[in-house]
Design a protein around this motif. Structure first.
Motif, PDB file in Angstrom:
ATOM      1  N   TYR A   1      -6.687  69.465 148.056  1.00  0.00           N
ATOM      2  CA  TYR A   1      -5.586  68.947 148.850  1.00  0.00           C
ATOM      3  C   TYR A   1      -6.209  68.269 150.046  1.00  0.00           C
ATOM      4  CZ  TYR A   1      -6.342  73.580 150.968  1.00  0.00           C
ATOM      5  OH  TYR A   1      -6.897  74.697 151.527  1.00  0.00           O
ATOM      6  N   ARG A   2      -5.411  67.456 150.706  1.00  0.00           N
ATOM      7  CA  ARG A   2      -5.999  66.753 151.843  1.00  0.00           C
ATOM      8  C   ARG A   2      -5.749  67.561 153.100  1.00  0.00           C
ATOM      9  NH1 ARG A   2      -3.276  67.447 155.098  1.00  0.00           N
ATOM     10  NH2 ARG A   2      -1.403  66.489 155.852  1.00  0.00           N
TER      11      ARG A   2
ATOM     12  N   GLY B   1      -5.067  75.124 160.837  1.00  0.00           N
ATOM     13  CA  GLY B   1      -5.844  76.228 160.259  1.00  0.00           C
ATOM     14  C   GLY B   1      -7.308  75.877 160.041  1.00  0.00           C
ATOM     15  N   GLY B   2      -7.551  74.799 159.335  1.00  0.00           N
ATOM     16  CA  GLY B   2      -8.925  74.389 159.029  1.00  0.00           C
ATOM     17  C   GLY B   2      -9.662  73.930 160.272  1.00  0.00           C
ATOM     18  N   ASN B   3      -8.941  73.238 161.142  1.00  0.00           N
ATOM     19  CA  ASN B   3      -9.583  72.753 162.370  1.00  0.00           C
ATOM     20  C   ASN B   3     -10.035  73.918 163.240  1.00  0.00           C
ATOM     21  OD1 ASN B   3      -9.373  69.762 162.333  1.00  0.00           O
ATOM     22  ND2 ASN B   3      -7.238  70.254 161.944  1.00  0.00           N
TER      23      ASN B   3
ATOM     24  N   ALA C   1     -18.209  89.884 147.980  1.00  0.00           N
ATOM     25  CA  ALA C   1     -18.449  90.982 148.918  1.00  0.00           C
ATOM     26  C   ALA C   1     -17.333  92.005 148.779  1.00  0.00           C
ATOM     27  CB  ALA C   1     -18.490  90.440 150.341  1.00  0.00           C
TER      28      ALA C   1
ATOM     29  N   ARG D   1     -12.515  76.688 141.219  1.00  0.00           N
ATOM     30  CA  ARG D   1     -11.055  76.670 141.404  1.00  0.00           C
ATOM     31  C   ARG D   1     -10.650  75.295 141.856  1.00  0.00           C
ATOM     32  NH1 ARG D   1      -9.516  79.375 146.033  1.00  0.00           N
ATOM     33  NH2 ARG D   1     -11.675  79.584 146.653  1.00  0.00           N
TER      34      ARG D   1
ATOM     35  N   GLU E   1     -20.712  83.642 148.173  1.00  0.00           N
ATOM     36  CA  GLU E   1     -19.395  83.138 147.773  1.00  0.00           C
ATOM     37  C   GLU E   1     -18.939  83.826 146.493  1.00  0.00           C
ATOM     38  OE1 GLU E   1     -16.858  81.019 148.797  1.00  0.00           O
ATOM     39  OE2 GLU E   1     -16.002  81.542 146.855  1.00  0.00           O
ATOM     40  N   ARG E   2     -17.682  84.256 146.513  1.00  0.00           N
ATOM     41  CA  ARG E   2     -17.092  84.957 145.364  1.00  0.00           C
ATOM     42  C   ARG E   2     -16.952  84.064 144.135  1.00  0.00           C
ATOM     43  NH1 ARG E   2     -11.033  86.341 146.606  1.00  0.00           N
ATOM     44  NH2 ARG E   2     -11.095  84.095 146.754  1.00  0.00           N
TER      45      ARG E   2
ATOM     46  N   THR F   1      -5.803  67.304 157.487  1.00  0.00           N
ATOM     47  CA  THR F   1      -5.963  66.455 158.670  1.00  0.00           C
ATOM     48  C   THR F   1      -7.008  67.113 159.553  1.00  0.00           C
ATOM     49  OG1 THR F   1      -3.645  65.851 158.579  1.00  0.00           O
ATOM     50  CG2 THR F   1      -4.765  65.462 160.671  1.00  0.00           C
TER      51      THR F   1
ATOM     52  N   ASP G   1      -9.508  81.663 158.690  1.00  0.00           N
ATOM     53  CA  ASP G   1      -8.337  82.340 158.124  1.00  0.00           C
ATOM     54  C   ASP G   1      -8.542  83.841 157.977  1.00  0.00           C
ATOM     55  OD1 ASP G   1      -7.229  79.871 157.930  1.00  0.00           O
ATOM     56  OD2 ASP G   1      -6.864  79.915 155.773  1.00  0.00           O
TER      57      ASP G   1
ATOM     58  N   ARG H   1     -10.067  67.984 151.013  1.00  0.00           N
ATOM     59  CA  ARG H   1     -10.774  69.226 151.343  1.00  0.00           C
ATOM     60  C   ARG H   1     -11.951  69.484 150.401  1.00  0.00           C
ATOM     61  NH1 ARG H   1     -11.059  74.368 149.812  1.00  0.00           N
ATOM     62  NH2 ARG H   1     -11.418  75.982 151.390  1.00  0.00           N
TER      63      ARG H   1
ATOM     64  N   SER I   1     -15.339  77.038 157.209  1.00  0.00           N
ATOM     65  CA  SER I   1     -16.057  77.559 158.379  1.00  0.00           C
ATOM     66  C   SER I   1     -17.433  78.088 158.000  1.00  0.00           C
ATOM     67  CB  SER I   1     -15.234  78.647 159.071  1.00  0.00           C
ATOM     68  OG  SER I   1     -15.003  79.734 158.199  1.00  0.00           O
TER      69      SER I   1
HETATM   70  C1  LIG Z   1      -2.269  72.860 150.960  1.00  0.00           C
HETATM   71  C2  LIG Z   1      -2.950  73.152 152.244  1.00  0.00           C
HETATM   72  C3  LIG Z   1      -3.053  72.151 153.202  1.00  0.00           C
HETATM   73  C4  LIG Z   1      -3.726  72.400 154.391  1.00  0.00           C
HETATM   74  N1  LIG Z   1      -3.841  71.398 155.305  1.00  0.00           N
HETATM   75  C5  LIG Z   1      -4.515  71.611 156.445  1.00  0.00           C
HETATM   76  C6  LIG Z   1      -4.665  70.567 157.400  1.00  0.00           C
HETATM   77  O1  LIG Z   1      -4.161  69.455 157.239  1.00  0.00           O
HETATM   78  N2  LIG Z   1      -5.404  70.818 158.515  1.00  0.00           N
HETATM   79  C7  LIG Z   1      -5.955  72.047 158.746  1.00  0.00           C
HETATM   80  O2  LIG Z   1      -6.610  72.225 159.775  1.00  0.00           O
HETATM   81  N3  LIG Z   1      -5.828  73.066 157.853  1.00  0.00           N
HETATM   82  C8  LIG Z   1      -5.122  72.881 156.723  1.00  0.00           C
HETATM   83  N4  LIG Z   1      -4.983  73.895 155.827  1.00  0.00           N
HETATM   84  C9  LIG Z   1      -5.583  75.215 156.123  1.00  0.00           C
HETATM   85  C10 LIG Z   1      -7.073  75.235 155.813  1.00  0.00           C
HETATM   86  O3  LIG Z   1      -7.348  74.824 154.492  1.00  0.00           O
HETATM   87  C11 LIG Z   1      -7.629  76.638 156.047  1.00  0.00           C
HETATM   88  O4  LIG Z   1      -7.218  77.080 157.316  1.00  0.00           O
HETATM   89  C12 LIG Z   1      -9.151  76.639 155.980  1.00  0.00           C
HETATM   90  O5  LIG Z   1      -9.602  76.340 154.679  1.00  0.00           O
HETATM   91  C13 LIG Z   1      -9.710  77.977 156.432  1.00  0.00           C
HETATM   92  O6  LIG Z   1     -11.098  77.922 156.367  1.00  0.00           O
HETATM   93  P1  LIG Z   1     -11.941  79.262 156.206  1.00  0.00           P
HETATM   94  O7  LIG Z   1     -13.361  78.882 156.268  1.00  0.00           O
HETATM   95  O8  LIG Z   1     -11.437  80.272 157.163  1.00  0.00           O
HETATM   96  O9  LIG Z   1     -11.548  79.821 154.786  1.00  0.00           O
HETATM   97  P2  LIG Z   1     -11.552  79.122 153.357  1.00  0.00           P
HETATM   98  O10 LIG Z   1     -11.813  77.662 153.475  1.00  0.00           O
HETATM   99  O11 LIG Z   1     -10.319  79.587 152.695  1.00  0.00           O
HETATM  100  O12 LIG Z   1     -12.826  79.767 152.648  1.00  0.00           O
HETATM  101  C14 LIG Z   1     -12.903  81.139 152.327  1.00  0.00           C
HETATM  102  C15 LIG Z   1     -13.975  81.285 151.247  1.00  0.00           C
HETATM  103  O13 LIG Z   1     -14.294  82.665 151.098  1.00  0.00           O
HETATM  104  C16 LIG Z   1     -14.403  82.949 149.716  1.00  0.00           C
HETATM  105  N5  LIG Z   1     -14.167  84.389 149.544  1.00  0.00           N
HETATM  106  C17 LIG Z   1     -12.990  85.058 149.597  1.00  0.00           C
HETATM  107  N6  LIG Z   1     -13.178  86.363 149.422  1.00  0.00           N
HETATM  108  C18 LIG Z   1     -14.512  86.550 149.260  1.00  0.00           C
HETATM  109  C19 LIG Z   1     -15.319  87.693 149.047  1.00  0.00           C
HETATM  110  N7  LIG Z   1     -14.795  88.920 148.949  1.00  0.00           N
HETATM  111  N8  LIG Z   1     -16.661  87.519 148.933  1.00  0.00           N
HETATM  112  C20 LIG Z   1     -17.228  86.280 149.019  1.00  0.00           C
HETATM  113  N9  LIG Z   1     -16.487  85.159 149.191  1.00  0.00           N
HETATM  114  C21 LIG Z   1     -15.156  85.299 149.339  1.00  0.00           C
HETATM  115  C22 LIG Z   1     -13.338  82.068 149.072  1.00  0.00           C
HETATM  116  O14 LIG Z   1     -13.561  81.889 147.674  1.00  0.00           O
HETATM  117  C23 LIG Z   1     -13.509  80.786 149.882  1.00  0.00           C
HETATM  118  O15 LIG Z   1     -14.477  79.927 149.334  1.00  0.00           O
HETATM  119  C24 LIG Z   1      -4.293  73.680 154.633  1.00  0.00           C
HETATM  120  C25 LIG Z   1      -4.172  74.694 153.685  1.00  0.00           C
HETATM  121  C26 LIG Z   1      -3.491  74.440 152.494  1.00  0.00           C
HETATM  122  C27 LIG Z   1      -3.366  75.534 151.476  1.00  0.00           C
END
Ligand SMILES: Cc1cc2nc3c(=O)[nH]c(=O)nc-3n(C[C@H](O)[C@H](O)[C@H](O)COP(=O)(O)OP(=O)(O)OC[C@H]3O[C@@H](n4cnc5c(N)ncnc54)[C@H](O)[C@@H]3O)c2cc1C
Length: 421
Positions: A45-46, A338-340, A135, A41, A33-34, A48, A326, A114, A14
């Motif tokens: 993973y893939r 979640g990702g969507n 942060a 890291r 970014e942390r 959808t 998330d 991803r 996001s």
């Molecule tokens: C195995 C697996 C399969 C999945 N499959 C799907 C799927 O098919 N479809 C789907 O929609 N979703 C899927 N998801 C969920 C999806 O990956 C997450 O919902 C999505 O990545 C959330 O995006 P985000 O931007 O909220 O957070 P994230 O992508 O988790 O990014 C958060 C970022 O913040 C950084 N961060 C954390 N703390 C700090 C800090 N204190 N200071 C600075 N940076 C920080 C982290 O290092 C990270 O880079 C899957 C998840 C997993 C684990």
């Protein structure tokens, strides 16, 4: 316009999506970014991406990057399946999906790696994403916000966006009553190269299927293949993207879903090796195809995730800080939302902020309107994912017998069984 500065905490899906849109609209955007580096890291993973995720990426990314995203997704099969089976791959039921292989219908979900998507989204933001900036807290006023980092540094911005994932420090600080609830399940995820010495690790009959195999004691095994439509290295070069694709080979993503009691509660962090060994042990009564996926896995990529579900805030009292993805509404993986939903948040927040500037409205109003709209769809998805998760947890012994024994037996007589050669 240049006076509006946005500090995004977290360069995940996001955060990067929002950064692209705001940058294109002329905002001053910085992402913190942390992690120390883009691929510090294993995050492979893939996922959808559904119509909401695709629409968000189309809205926010520069057109060339959106095309690159489409090029590296899995090919769309004319027919694909989601099969629910017992642990011997005896089918309980299946859902059939008809797709348009031309890929022109952008409402059709598609699979993307991803880490590849994240790499695509880092393109063009090299001087905007600051790695190694963890942060720790923020202070907000009606005029703006200050974000503080673990290295003692801090920055000021008109708005701080918490896109820092499930363990968000900003959520803990500003919404302490809305920590996600534990839903008593764990996932162990891994990946296994699709083509290995002796051929494909997945029988051809299952290459176009997502499979969820239900085992004893509510243990579930999911797998699906990630096939790149165009090899990432070719596609990156074709679109002139200067990043190194992190993943170049097709693979199978698998995941074990297990009740909390069955997960070895970590005394410290379980290593990938320990997790993979444990996954091998608890799947030893599963079909040999499933056992092979775990045995031949790329050990480094094995990871554990505790499933949690976000709680809907009833009051938002922070004027210049908001949240996406998330950090606010983590959800179990059932349904792949979640990702969507995180990408959808980014597109919506971008739209509201950009409109506020055009219409000379206050940032507070834009943020309020974003939060109101986002809460509705995001927490609907949280509830749907939780309900789906429950459906795979069958407690009634008679029901379990029917699902895991009787129905697969009847279907193996009436339907062609899955060929696993
Ligand atoms: C195995 C697996 C399969 C999945 N499959 C799907 C799927 O098919 N479809 C789907 O929609 N979703 C899927 N998801 C969920 C999806 O990956 C997450 O919902 C999505 O990545 C959330 O995006 P985000 O931007 O909220 O957070 P994230 O992508 O988790 O990014 C958060 C970022 O913040 C950084 N961060 C954390 N703390 C700090 C800090 N204190 N200071 C600075 N940076 C920080 C982290 O290092 C990270 O880079 C899957 C998840 C997993 C684990």
């Amino acid at each position: 316009m240049s006076t509006i500065s946005v500090a995004i905490c977290g360069a995940g899906l996001s955060g990067l999506c929002l950064a692209h849109s705001l940058l294109r609209a002329g905002f001053d955007v910085q992402v913190y970014e942390r992690d120390l580096a883009p691929h510090a890291r294993r995050q492979g993973y893939r996922i959808t991406i559904d119509e909401h995720g695709i629409a968000a990426l189309q809205r926010c990314l520069p057109p060339q990057l959106f095309k690159l995203f489409l090029a590296t997704t899995s090919p769309i099969d004319e027919t694909s399946y989601f099969r629910v089976t017992n642990q011997e791959l005896g089918e309980i039921f299946r859902l059939t999906f008809k797709g348009d292989p031309s890929g022109t219908d952008l409402r059709t979900p598609r699979q993307i790696d991803r880490q590849t998507l994240r790499t695509i989204m880092l393109e063009g933001l090299q001087d905007r994403v600051h790695f190694g900036k963890e942060a720790i807290r923020a202070e907000t006023t009606s005029e703006g916000a200050t974000l503080y980092f673990s290295d003692g540094d801090y920055i000021h911005a008109s708005l701080v966006v918490g896109a820092d994932g499930v363990n968000s420090v900003l959520r803990k600080q500003f919404l302490p009553d809305y920590e996600p609830e534990d839903i008593n399940s764990w996932g162990i995820y891994g990946r296994t190269l699709l083509d290995q010495n002796e051929g494909s690790v997945v029988p051809s009959s299952l290459k176009t299927s997502g499979v969820f195999a239900m085992g004893p004691s509510n243990l579930g095994f999911f797998f699906t293949t990630m096939r790149f439509g165009e090899a990432p290295q070719t596609a990156f070069a074709r679109f002139g993207v200067n990043q190194i694709p992190p993943i170049t080979d097709d693979y199978v993503m698998w995941g074990l879903v297990l009740p909390k009691e069955q997960f070895p509660e970590p005394q410290g962090k379980l290593s990938s090796e320990m997790l993979q060994r444990f996954a091998q042990e608890i799947t030893q009564d599963f079909h040999p195809v499933l056992q092979r996926l775990v045995k031949q896995a790329d050990v480094d990529y094995t990871m554990a995730v505790k499933f949690r579900a976000g709680k809907k805030p009833t009051a938002w009292s922070v004027p210049r800080t908001t949240f996406m993805g998330d950090a606010l509404h983590v959800m179990p993986p059932t349904g792949s939302h979640g990702g969507n939903t995180a990408l959808r948040d980014a597109a919506l927040l971008a739209e509201k902020l950009e409109a506020a500037v055009i219409q000379s409205e206050s940032l507070e109003k834009a943020i309020g309107s974003y939060q109101e709209e986002m809460s509705k769809y995001a927490f609907r998805e949280v509830e749907t994912s939780k309900a789906m998760m429950k459906r795979f947890t069958i407690k009634n012994p008679l029901m379990r017998w029917a699902m895991l024994r009787a129905i697969p037996r009847i279907r193996s007589i009436t339907n062609k069984p899955i060929t696993t050669e």
